[in-house]
Write a protein that holds these residues in place. Structure first.
Motif, PDB file in Angstrom:
ATOM      1  N   TRP A   1      -1.266 -10.689  -2.196  1.00 12.14           N
ATOM      2  CA  TRP A   1       0.121 -10.454  -2.587  1.00 12.14           C
ATOM      3  C   TRP A   1       0.411 -10.904  -4.019  1.00 12.14           C
ATOM      4  O   TRP A   1       1.569 -10.834  -4.456  1.00 12.14           O
ATOM      5  CB  TRP A   1       1.052 -11.251  -1.663  1.00 12.14           C
ATOM      6  N   ASP A   2      -0.612 -11.371  -4.735  1.00 18.00           N
ATOM      7  CA  ASP A   2      -0.330 -11.869  -6.088  1.00 18.00           C
ATOM      8  C   ASP A   2       0.467 -10.848  -6.886  1.00 18.00           C
ATOM      9  O   ASP A   2       0.140  -9.656  -6.917  1.00 18.00           O
ATOM     10  CB  ASP A   2      -1.625 -12.220  -6.824  1.00 18.00           C
ATOM     11  N   GLY A   3       1.498 -11.309  -7.523  1.00 16.11           N
ATOM     12  CA  GLY A   3       2.330 -10.442  -8.332  1.00 16.11           C
ATOM     13  C   GLY A   3       3.430  -9.724  -7.576  1.00 16.11           C
ATOM     14  O   GLY A   3       4.305  -9.119  -8.195  1.00 16.11           O
ATOM     15  N   TYR A   4       3.400  -9.771  -6.261  1.00 15.58           N
ATOM     16  CA  TYR A   4       4.441  -9.062  -5.499  1.00 15.58           C
ATOM     17  C   TYR A   4       5.782  -9.792  -5.554  1.00 15.58           C
ATOM     18  O   TYR A   4       6.788  -9.207  -5.945  1.00 15.58           O
ATOM     19  CB  TYR A   4       3.967  -8.861  -4.061  1.00 15.58           C
ATOM     20  N   PRO A   5       5.825 -11.089  -5.203  1.00 11.97           N
ATOM     21  CA  PRO A   5       7.125 -11.762  -5.258  1.00 11.97           C
ATOM     22  C   PRO A   5       7.484 -12.112  -6.705  1.00 11.97           C
ATOM     23  O   PRO A   5       6.827 -12.945  -7.327  1.00 11.97           O
ATOM     24  CB  PRO A   5       6.919 -13.030  -4.425  1.00 11.97           C
ATOM     25  N   GLY A   6       8.474 -11.467  -7.232  1.00 10.38           N
ATOM     26  CA  GLY A   6       8.926 -11.797  -8.584  1.00 10.38           C
ATOM     27  C   GLY A   6       8.088 -11.214  -9.704  1.00 10.38           C
ATOM     28  O   GLY A   6       8.311 -11.523 -10.874  1.00 10.38           O
ATOM     29  N   GLY A   7       7.134 -10.386  -9.363  1.00 16.41           N
ATOM     30  CA  GLY A   7       6.265  -9.834 -10.401  1.00 16.41           C
ATOM     31  C   GLY A   7       6.695  -8.438 -10.837  1.00 16.41           C
ATOM     32  O   GLY A   7       7.739  -7.938 -10.430  1.00 16.41           O
ATOM     33  N   ASP A   8       5.867  -7.811 -11.651  1.00 16.74           N
ATOM     34  CA  ASP A   8       6.146  -6.443 -12.082  1.00 16.74           C
ATOM     35  C   ASP A   8       6.089  -5.516 -10.875  1.00 16.74           C
ATOM     36  O   ASP A   8       5.299  -5.729  -9.949  1.00 16.74           O
ATOM     37  CB  ASP A   8       5.109  -6.005 -13.118  1.00 16.74           C
TER      38      ASP A   8
ATOM     39  N   ASN B   1       5.298  -8.240   9.884  1.00 19.61           N
ATOM     40  CA  ASN B   1       5.349  -9.419  10.750  1.00 19.61           C
ATOM     41  C   ASN B   1       5.648 -10.662   9.915  1.00 19.61           C
ATOM     42  O   ASN B   1       5.279 -10.736   8.747  1.00 19.61           O
ATOM     43  CB  ASN B   1       4.034  -9.588  11.513  1.00 19.61           C
ATOM     44  N   PHE B   2       6.309 -11.593  10.534  1.00 17.33           N
ATOM     45  CA  PHE B   2       6.706 -12.829   9.842  1.00 17.33           C
ATOM     46  C   PHE B   2       5.687 -13.909  10.140  1.00 17.33           C
ATOM     47  O   PHE B   2       5.639 -14.454  11.260  1.00 17.33           O
ATOM     48  CB  PHE B   2       8.100 -13.267  10.315  1.00 17.33           C
ATOM     49  N   ASP B   3       4.851 -14.220   9.172  1.00 21.43           N
ATOM     50  CA  ASP B   3       3.822 -15.237   9.400  1.00 21.43           C
ATOM     51  C   ASP B   3       3.246 -15.731   8.078  1.00 21.43           C
ATOM     52  O   ASP B   3       3.751 -15.391   7.004  1.00 21.43           O
ATOM     53  CB  ASP B   3       2.726 -14.700  10.323  1.00 21.43           C
ATOM     54  N   GLN B   4       2.206 -16.503   8.176  1.00 22.44           N
ATOM     55  CA  GLN B   4       1.594 -17.108   6.990  1.00 22.44           C
ATOM     56  C   GLN B   4       0.896 -16.097   6.091  1.00 22.44           C
ATOM     57  O   GLN B   4       0.441 -16.443   5.002  1.00 22.44           O
ATOM     58  CB  GLN B   4       0.604 -18.204   7.413  1.00 22.44           C
ATOM     59  N   HIS B   5       0.798 -14.867   6.561  1.00 19.82           N
ATOM     60  CA  HIS B   5       0.168 -13.843   5.732  1.00 19.82           C
ATOM     61  C   HIS B   5       1.190 -13.064   4.919  1.00 19.82           C
ATOM     62  O   HIS B   5       0.847 -12.053   4.312  1.00 19.82           O
ATOM     63  CB  HIS B   5      -0.653 -12.902   6.620  1.00 19.82           C
ATOM     64  N   GLY B   6       2.426 -13.524   4.916  1.00 26.05           N
ATOM     65  CA  GLY B   6       3.478 -12.844   4.164  1.00 26.05           C
ATOM     66  C   GLY B   6       3.351 -13.087   2.667  1.00 26.05           C
ATOM     67  O   GLY B   6       2.462 -13.806   2.196  1.00 26.05           O
ATOM     68  N   PRO B   7       4.256 -12.483   1.913  1.00 25.79           N
ATOM     69  CA  PRO B   7       4.120 -12.471   0.446  1.00 25.79           C
ATOM     70  C   PRO B   7       4.481 -13.777  -0.257  1.00 25.79           C
ATOM     71  O   PRO B   7       4.148 -13.949  -1.428  1.00 25.79           O
ATOM     72  CB  PRO B   7       5.082 -11.359   0.022  1.00 25.79           C
ATOM     73  N   GLN B   8       5.157 -14.681   0.413  1.00 23.20           N
ATOM     74  CA  GLN B   8       5.559 -15.899  -0.286  1.00 23.20           C
ATOM     75  C   GLN B   8       4.329 -16.752  -0.608  1.00 23.20           C
ATOM     76  O   GLN B   8       3.361 -16.774   0.133  1.00 23.20           O
ATOM     77  CB  GLN B   8       6.564 -16.699   0.550  1.00 23.20           C
ATOM     78  N   GLY B   9       4.431 -17.480  -1.699  1.00 20.89           N
ATOM     79  CA  GLY B   9       3.323 -18.353  -2.100  1.00 20.89           C
ATOM     80  C   GLY B   9       2.307 -17.650  -2.979  1.00 20.89           C
ATOM     81  O   GLY B   9       1.422 -18.296  -3.537  1.00 20.89           O
ATOM     82  N   ALA B  10       2.436 -16.340  -3.111  1.00 27.42           N
ATOM     83  CA  ALA B  10       1.517 -15.619  -4.002  1.00 27.42           C
ATOM     84  C   ALA B  10       1.868 -15.937  -5.450  1.00 27.42           C
ATOM     85  O   ALA B  10       2.945 -16.441  -5.756  1.00 27.42           O
ATOM     86  CB  ALA B  10       1.624 -14.115  -3.742  1.00 27.42           C
TER      87      ALA B  10
ATOM     88  N   GLY C   1      12.048  -6.774  -4.712  1.00 25.89           N
ATOM     89  CA  GLY C   1      13.409  -6.881  -5.223  1.00 25.89           C
ATOM     90  C   GLY C   1      14.090  -5.569  -5.554  1.00 25.89           C
ATOM     91  O   GLY C   1      15.041  -5.548  -6.338  1.00 25.89           O
ATOM     92  N   CYS C   2      13.646  -4.480  -4.973  1.00 23.35           N
ATOM     93  CA  CYS C   2      14.266  -3.155  -5.116  1.00 23.35           C
ATOM     94  C   CYS C   2      14.223  -2.596  -6.543  1.00 23.35           C
ATOM     95  O   CYS C   2      13.787  -1.475  -6.754  1.00 23.35           O
ATOM     96  CB  CYS C   2      15.725  -3.162  -4.638  1.00 23.35           C
ATOM     97  N   GLU C   3      14.658  -3.380  -7.506  1.00 20.63           N
ATOM     98  CA  GLU C   3      14.784  -2.782  -8.837  1.00 20.63           C
ATOM     99  C   GLU C   3      13.509  -2.958  -9.670  1.00 20.63           C
ATOM    100  O   GLU C   3      12.655  -3.790  -9.380  1.00 20.63           O
ATOM    101  CB  GLU C   3      16.002  -3.339  -9.575  1.00 20.63           C
ATOM    102  N   VAL C   4      13.410  -2.118 -10.700  1.00 15.60           N
ATOM    103  CA  VAL C   4      12.201  -2.097 -11.528  1.00 15.60           C
ATOM    104  C   VAL C   4      12.009  -3.439 -12.253  1.00 15.60           C
ATOM    105  O   VAL C   4      12.973  -4.061 -12.688  1.00 15.60           O
ATOM    106  CB  VAL C   4      12.263  -0.931 -12.548  1.00 15.60           C
ATOM    107  N   ARG C   5      10.766  -3.840 -12.362  1.00 18.94           N
ATOM    108  CA  ARG C   5      10.400  -5.047 -13.104  1.00 18.94           C
ATOM    109  C   ARG C   5       9.171  -4.765 -13.943  1.00 18.94           C
ATOM    110  O   ARG C   5       8.239  -4.170 -13.419  1.00 18.94           O
ATOM    111  CB  ARG C   5      10.103  -6.212 -12.153  1.00 18.94           C
ATOM    112  N   PRO C   6       9.065  -5.145 -15.198  1.00 14.49           N
ATOM    113  CA  PRO C   6      10.080  -5.876 -15.937  1.00 14.49           C
ATOM    114  C   PRO C   6      11.420  -5.130 -15.924  1.00 14.49           C
ATOM    115  O   PRO C   6      11.436  -3.898 -15.897  1.00 14.49           O
ATOM    116  CB  PRO C   6       9.523  -5.958 -17.359  1.00 14.49           C
ATOM    117  N   ASN C   7      12.486  -5.907 -15.947  1.00 16.21           N
ATOM    118  CA  ASN C   7      13.818  -5.321 -15.947  1.00 16.21           C
ATOM    119  C   ASN C   7      14.055  -4.577 -17.269  1.00 16.21           C
ATOM    120  O   ASN C   7      13.348  -4.777 -18.254  1.00 16.21           O
ATOM    121  CB  ASN C   7      14.881  -6.411 -15.783  1.00 16.21           C
ATOM    122  N   GLU C   8      15.087  -3.752 -17.245  1.00 15.77           N
ATOM    123  CA  GLU C   8      15.399  -2.926 -18.426  1.00 15.77           C
ATOM    124  C   GLU C   8      16.336  -3.652 -19.397  1.00 15.77           C
ATOM    125  O   GLU C   8      16.945  -3.019 -20.248  1.00 15.77           O
ATOM    126  CB  GLU C   8      16.050  -1.622 -17.947  1.00 15.77           C
TER     127      GLU C   8
END
Lengths: 322, 322, 322, 322
Positions: C217-224, C58-67, C250-257
Motif C-alpha cells: 500500500w505504499d503511497g496509497y494513504p496520502g500519496g499521489d 475487509n477491515f484488518d491489519q492488511h489495510g492501507p494504514q501504516g504504509a 482521498g477521492c481527489e487528484v494528488r498532487p493537488n492542483e
C-alpha cells in the motif's frame, strides 16, 4: 468557608502565586525544580529498613471510574486490559507455529483513571498553561509543551506523609471538609516532621479507604470530598514543595469554595500558575499503617511517570522506600 | 555457537535451572525474592550525587513497533496517545460550561511496546508457567497467577550496569553476537563491580543507539540482534540476580542458537522455569555516558511496574539513581 | 491542469457552490436530501438478478494504514481487532463457570481507516462547517452538529458506477491524473447510463487494485493518486448527486492542483460548502467485473453508516444490489 | 415452562437441529444460505413508498453497557468515541500547517456493545463451532473460520417484523416471558404475513423501549428479559429462516429455562449447531410504528456487517426499506 470565592479572588491568587519565568522562559516542569541533587542524596539516607510501600491502586475494572458522579467524566473509563495472546492459546497448541508459547497484552487506559500524576499540561488558566505557554500547545496531537515526558528523571526526592485524618482523630475526614494550612502544619507537628523545600507531600483524608471498605466508589470521582482548601496555596507556595498528592479523586475540597461556574479553583492556580505537579487517587492505607507503627513520616519517594510523549497526565506506581 | 540447541537441551536446562517451589508453592514473583531489605538499604547508600537517570524510551509513535521485522508481532503497535479534551477546546471556549479549562488523555498501549518488564505470565514452558502454575491461568481475562501487579512493591534494589559493548571496544555489538557468561564477567571486572545476590543487572549492546542514530527501527523488533547466549542461564542462576534487562527488543541473541521451530529458547527457561523478570527495550545511552564518566557502575535502581491487574508485562520508567 | 489554484479560486468556488440554507437552517445532511422516496422505489426496481456485491475492503491489519506516505496520518492505524474471550478459552475449560462457551471481541478503529464515509463534520472551510455551523461544534466530545448518526436512514438510493479507468482503456489511471467532468460524462455515455438527481456515484480509478496486486500500500494513504479535478465540483453541483465515492484514499487528484499550503482543495468545497457526503477506499473490483459483464452500471445502492454519535466519519460495508 | 432443561435436552436438540454439512464441509455462513437471489429480487419488490427505517440504536455512551447486570460482561463497554483532530484544533489555527482544516476520529468498540450481529464464531457447542469446525479456530488472533467478514455480501433479503408485544396487547412483554412458536405464528397471522425460507425475522418484545423510556438500562445487559423459548428452535428450523433478531440483549428468555450451570441454551443450538446468525439490541420502535400504520409487516431488509476480519460479531445499522 465563609464567603464564596469569586473570579477576582482567583485573579488575585494568580498574581500572588505566579511562578512563571522563575526557572527560565523554557521551563516545562515547574516546582519539580525545587528538588535538588542534595535533596535526593538526603532522601536516600532515609532508607533504613529496606521496606518498599506502593501507593498505587491496582489498575483494573474495580477502579473508581464509572461510579456515580455529580460531575460526569468525559471518556474516563477504568483501564481496559486486553490480551493479544494467552495461556489458553498456548494450551490449545495454536501458538506453537511461532516456536514459543507466550502471552501478550494491551491496555486502553485514560491517563488519569487511577493513581496518577496531573502533568502541567492538564489545566489552563484562561488561555495559558504553565510558564505562560499558550493553551493551544495542547491539541489533539498532545501537549507540545509541558508533556509528562519532561518529568521522566524528576520524580525522586524526600516524601513526607501527612495523615491529616489520623491526627484529627478520624477514620476519614468528612466530605466537604476543607483542609487548611493550619491542619497541615498541625499534622506535621504531630508527626514530628518538618516540610522542606523540594519535598513531595502526600496527604491522607481516609476517603479512599472508606470507599474501598464499602466496595462502592459512588461519589468518589467528581463527587463531594474532603480536600485542600483554596488557602493552602499559600502553604504550598511558602514551603516550596516539589509536588503534592492525596488519596482523593481531585485533591481539593468538594463542593468547591467558589461561586457557581468555577470548578476546581485550586487547580486553576496550582498547575498553570504555580507549575505544581499533583498526585491523585494515591492509595495510602499501607503507608499510613507503617508510619503509625514506626513513627517515621519521612522516606525516600520515587514515583516515575510513564513518559508518554505529549501526555497531560500519567499513571504511576509511587513508591515510599523506608 | 557450535551445534544448534535442541528440545532435549531445553529439557535439560529446565531441569537444571528450575526454581519452582523455592519460595513456596504460592509464590508469584520468582527471583525478585532474591532482593532482601538489607540490599535495598545498601542500594540507597549508593546514592552519592543525587542524579537520576531514566532508562525509558519515550512512549510515542516514534517507537520501535511497526518497523520491518522477520518475526511480525501480533497486535503490537506503538502507543496511541489520544486526547479526551484539549487546550484548543479550552481556547475555543467549549469547556467553560464545565467551569474549568482542562485537558485529559488516554492511551492505547501494548504493554510490551516500549521500555518494559516481561512479567512471569509472559512465557510458558509447555503447559506451565512460573512455579508450575497451569498456563490456563492466563486467559482473555488476564493472568490469574503471576500478574505484574504482584511485583508492585518489588522493583527496588542495587542496579549494576554492564556495558558489554564498551568493554568490547565497540559502539554496538554485531547482530547475532551471543553474549557469554565470560563476557559478563569480563565486563564486570573491567567496571570493577561484583555481581551480588538480588541485583538488577542491565546490559548494554549498543543496538538501540545504532537504531536511534539511523532514525530507523527496521529489524529491531523481532530481528537479528546481539544478546544473551543460552549458556548465560548458568551465570544468571549462579549469581542469583533479581532481574536482568537490556537495550534490545528481546534480550537474547538472534538468530537464536536453536534448531528450527524453537524461538527464544532463553525465554523458555528464564521466565517460566527460573521465575526471572526481564527488562527489554531499555534506553541506556545516558546511563552509559554517566558511568563512563564517574566510573561507578552500580547505583540505586527503582523501576516500578504499573500494577495493571493480570498483566503479563508492563511499561516502566526505570530510574538509575546515583 | 494549467495554473495552480489559489485561495481566491477557492473563495470563488465557495461562493458558486454554496448550498448553505438550501434545506433549512437546521439541516445536517446536505446533499443526501437530494434523494427522494420515489428515487428509492425506483432504485429497488433495479434489482433484477438478486446479486449483492460488497464494496468494502475487509477491515484488518492488511489495510492501507501504516504504509509509506508523503502526508503522514495523525493517529490512523489499521483496525486493531482484539478478543475478549476465545475458542481457546472455551477449549481450555475456563469459560464453563459462565455456563456458556462464547467468544467476544472489540475493535480499536479509526473511523476513516478503511472503506468509509466522510461525514459532514470532517472538513471545515475557515471557521465553518456544513450549513454555516461553527467549526467549534466539533470538539473532543465529538461533532455536536452533522454527526454521522444523522445519516442513519439515508444511505439508500440509486447507485451509478463510472468505470473511468476502463473507458479510458487503462487498468489504472496514472497517479496525478485529474478526472474531469468531461471524463465523467464520457464514461457515463459509454456505459449508457445517465446521472440523475439524488444518485450515489461511484468512480473507479483502478488504483486500489494496483496496490492490492502489488501487495503493498505504499503511497496509497496520502500519496499521489488519480482523482477528481477541482473543476468536477461543477459537475457534482449541476447533477445534484447525493454522494460520490471512489477507490482511492482521498477521492481527489494528488498532487493537488493548488498552490503550496492548500491541501485537498476539492474537500474544502465538497464537504463544508456543498454538504456532500463522500466515500473513500471503496473496493470496486467485483462491481467493475459484474458491470462489465452485464453492461448494467446502475443498481440499488445501500451503504449505511454505523451511527456513532458525533462521529465525523464511519466505516461502511456498501452494497450494490443488482 | 414446566421442568428445567438439562444437558441431555441440549444434546437431543443438537442432534435434531444440526445443519452441519448441509451447505458443504467448507461453509462458514450457515442459514444465510437459505436466502436465494430470487428472494432478494422479491424483497426489492416490497419497496413501495421509499421509506428507510433504521433499526440501530446510536452508538455512544448512552448505550446499554455498564448498566447493572446479574451476569456481568467481560470487557464490554459502551463505544468510546475519541477525536484525532477537531474543529477546535481548526479554530485554534493549529491545523493550518497541514493545509486543511479537518477533524478525524477513532472508536474503541466492543463488537457486541450495541445493535449487532452475532457471528457464527460467537458461540461454541462443546469443542465445536458451526459446521463442526474446532473451537480452537477462534484464538486471540481472531476467528480463522466463520469470521463475520464471510457474510459481507449476505445480509440482504425479505424482512418480516413480528410485533409480539403489540399482538399480545402489551407495551412490553414481561421479563421472563418465553415467546413460543405459537406466539410467533399467532403474531404472523395477526399481521397477515407468512414466513418464508430465507427470511430475516425481527421480533419485538418492547423491552428496549421500556428501558429507553425509563432512561435507565439497569437489568438490560444480562438481566431478566422476555425472549425466545428454547422450543422456538423448532419453529426456526422448520421455517428455514436466514436470521432472527430482537430488541433485547440476548434474544432468548431470561431467566433461562435450564438447570443451573447452563446459560443461554438457545444460543448453544442456534449458532454452532444450526448456523443461525442472530441480531440483538435492535431498535424497533420506529419500525413498529410504521408497520402499525401501514399494516405491512414485510419489507426489504439490508443490514450489512462491517467486515472486520476474524470478528465474531459486528455492529450494524440494519435498514428496513418499505
Amino acid at each position: 468557608m465563609g464567603r464564596k470565592l469569586t473570579r477576582q479572588d482567583l485573579r488575585d491568587a494568580a498574581e500572588t502565586y505566579k511562578n512563571w519565568g522563575k526557572w527560565g522562559p523554557n521551563d516545562e516542569i515547574g516546582t519539580l525544580n525545587y528538588t535538588r541533587p542534595e535533596d535526593i542524596v538526603a532522601a536516600a539516607g532515609l532508607v533504613r529498613k529496606g521496606k518498599v510501600i506502593s501507593l498505587a491502586l491496582n489498575f483494573d475494572q474495580h477502579g473508581p471510574q464509572g461510579a456515580k458522579s455529580k460531575y460526569p467524566p468525559m471518556g474516563r473509563i477504568n483501564p481496559l486490559h486486553l490480551m493479544l495472546r494467552t495461556g489458553t492459546d498456548a494450551y490449545s497448541g495454536v501458538l506453537d507455529r511461532r516456536g514459543i508459547r507466550a502471552a501478550d497484552d494491551i491496555v486502553v487506559m485514560p491517563l488519569q483513571s487511577g493513581t496518577q500524576w496531573d502533568g502541567l499540561g492538564h489545566v489552563f488558566y484562561e488561555n495559558h498553561m504553565w510558564n505562560g505557554y499558550d493553551c493551544r500547545e495542547v491539541t489533539c496531537a498532545g501537549a507540545q509543551k509541558c508533556g509528562i515526558e519532561k518529568t521522566k528523571d524528576r520524580m525522586v526526592g524526600r516524601g513526607v506523609f501527612l495523615d491529616v485524618a489520623r491526627v484529627a482523630g478520624k477514620d476519614t475526614l468528612d466530605d466537604g471538609y476543607a483542609i487548611t494550612s493550619v491542619d497541615l502544619d498541625r499534622t506535621a507537628a504531630a508527626h514530628a516532621v518538618a516540610i522542606k523545600r523540594g519535598d513531595f507531600v502526600i496527604v491522607r483524608t481516609g476517603q479512599m479507604e472508606a470507599k474501598l471498605a464499602a466496595r462502592n466508589w459512588d461519589g468518589y470521582p467528581g463527587g463531594d470530598a474532603p480536600g485542600f482548601s483554596f488557602e493552602t496555596l499559600d502553604w504550598i507556595h511558602r514551603n516550596e514543595i516539589a509536588a503534592i498528592a492525596s488519596d482523593t479523586w481531585g485533591c481539593e475540597v468538594r463542593p468547591n469554595e467558589t461561586e457557581p461556574g468555577i470548578n476546581q479553583p485550586w487547580h486553576w492556580i496550582t498547575i498553570p500558575i504555580m507549575g505544581l505537579t499533583m498526585g491523585e487517587i494515591f492509595y495510602v492505607a499501607d503507608l499510613a499503617a507503617d508510619c503509625a507503627e514506626d513513627k517515621r513520616y519521612e522516606f525516600m519517594f520515587v514515583a516515575p511517570a510513564i513518559p508518554i510523549t505529549g501526555a497531560v497526565g500519567s499513571p504511576t506506581n509511587p513508591l515510599a522506600i523506608k
